[in-house]
Design a protein around this motif. Sequence first.
Motif, PDB file in Angstrom:
ATOM      1  N   ALA A  56       0.816  -1.213   0.000  1.00 33.07           N
ATOM      2  CA  ALA A  56       0.000   0.000   0.000  1.00 33.07           C
ATOM      3  C   ALA A  56       0.851   1.265   0.000  1.00 33.07           C
ATOM      4  CB  ALA A  56      -0.933   0.005   1.211  1.00 33.07           C
ATOM      5  N   GLU A  57       2.136   1.114   0.353  1.00 29.83           N
ATOM      6  CA  GLU A  57       3.076   2.241   0.315  1.00 29.83           C
ATOM      7  C   GLU A  57       3.779   2.330  -1.042  1.00 29.83           C
ATOM      8  OE1 GLU A  57       3.492   4.565   2.570  1.00 29.83           O
ATOM      9  OE2 GLU A  57       2.089   3.661   4.007  1.00 29.83           O
ATOM     10  N   GLN A  58       3.204   1.660  -2.044  1.00 27.95           N
ATOM     11  CA  GLN A  58       3.681   1.709  -3.433  1.00 27.95           C
ATOM     12  C   GLN A  58       5.015   0.994  -3.635  1.00 27.95           C
ATOM     13  OE1 GLN A  58       3.569   5.817  -4.658  1.00 27.95           O
ATOM     14  NE2 GLN A  58       1.346   5.968  -4.431  1.00 27.95           N
ATOM     15  N   ALA A  59       5.284   0.016  -2.780  1.00 29.16           N
ATOM     16  CA  ALA A  59       6.453  -0.841  -2.991  1.00 29.16           C
ATOM     17  C   ALA A  59       6.060  -2.004  -3.901  1.00 29.16           C
ATOM     18  CB  ALA A  59       6.955  -1.376  -1.656  1.00 29.16           C
ATOM     19  N   ARG A  60       7.035  -2.578  -4.577  1.00 23.69           N
ATOM     20  CA  ARG A  60       6.820  -3.783  -5.380  1.00 23.69           C
ATOM     21  C   ARG A  60       7.212  -4.966  -4.484  1.00 23.69           C
ATOM     22  NH1 ARG A  60       9.775  -0.543  -8.764  1.00 23.69           N
ATOM     23  NH2 ARG A  60      11.542  -1.989  -8.893  1.00 23.69           N
ATOM     24  N   VAL A  61       6.211  -5.669  -3.978  1.00 27.29           N
ATOM     25  CA  VAL A  61       6.419  -6.597  -2.870  1.00 27.29           C
ATOM     26  C   VAL A  61       6.273  -8.062  -3.279  1.00 27.29           C
ATOM     27  CG1 VAL A  61       5.802  -7.124  -0.478  1.00 27.29           C
ATOM     28  CG2 VAL A  61       5.466  -4.811  -1.358  1.00 27.29           C
ATOM     29  N   THR A  62       7.185  -8.869  -2.761  1.00 30.13           N
ATOM     30  CA  THR A  62       7.115 -10.323  -2.847  1.00 30.13           C
ATOM     31  C   THR A  62       6.993 -10.862  -1.426  1.00 30.13           C
ATOM     32  OG1 THR A  62       8.518 -10.377  -4.828  1.00 30.13           O
ATOM     33  CG2 THR A  62       8.333 -12.422  -3.554  1.00 30.13           C
ATOM     34  N   GLY A  63       6.119 -11.824  -1.219  1.00 27.90           N
ATOM     35  CA  GLY A  63       5.978 -12.450   0.091  1.00 27.90           C
ATOM     36  C   GLY A  63       6.243 -13.938  -0.014  1.00 27.90           C
ATOM     37  N   ILE A  64       7.058 -14.468   0.902  1.00 25.78           N
ATOM     38  CA  ILE A  64       7.345 -15.905   0.866  1.00 25.78           C
ATOM     39  C   ILE A  64       7.041 -16.548   2.215  1.00 25.78           C
ATOM     40  CG2 ILE A  64       9.096 -15.632  -0.929  1.00 25.78           C
ATOM     41  CD1 ILE A  64      11.248 -16.114   1.235  1.00 25.78           C
TER      42      ILE A  64
END
Length: 237
Positions: A70-78
Amino acid sequence: MQAANADQAEIDKFEADAHQWWNPDGPYAPLHAINPLRCRYVLEQTGGLAGKTVLDVGCGGGLLTEAMAAEQARVTGIDLATDSLAVARAHAADGQLTIDYQAISAEALAETSAGQWDVVTCMEMLEHVPDPASVVDACARLVRPGGSVFFSTINRTTRAWLLAVVAAERLLRVLPRGTHDASAFIRPAELSRWCRAAGLRVADLTGLHYNPITGAHTLGADTRVNYLCHAIKGHPE
């Protein structure tokens, strides 16, 4: 093939309540309560996440993962808990958030994708794996040179045992009984040593405090119970 650095019994505990990840009054209520503080700490220490690549290690149902997206980061979650990942994917889709969720360990991902992220977070996970130093090392390999790695965990002190286990699990019951094994708690000096060995420079240690009377969570200097760590890859010239 190297065995995964994971305790199946720990994974099973989280999978049993996977459907409750986004219930703010359920078994993950404490994580909902501290999530704004965790995200604010990452934002303040990094100067913001907009446009940055972020990896959330041990993402669970995606509470912090979504907050950073939501802070405009490009996020990956593992994560290795597949039911939790299914919940995370569904919730992100409902919120129209683009997050890349993968069922993989930090160590395995580091073998193929070293240095790919600007920021790596690993919150409330180290105390749940057999070899936390291995996770620290993997996080260091995953972040780019000069990038930030964040950990949060629980100090191995009598005070922490009284508050995190006796009070939270047995008396107040704000956490399911058996959530924590106090012998797996990690002293800041131990975490700092693992960071140094992995090529990370500890830039900040901050305590995360809970007031059982007011129910408020705050950040402060006291690291005797819960604490956050910000480390940077590489040492200053």
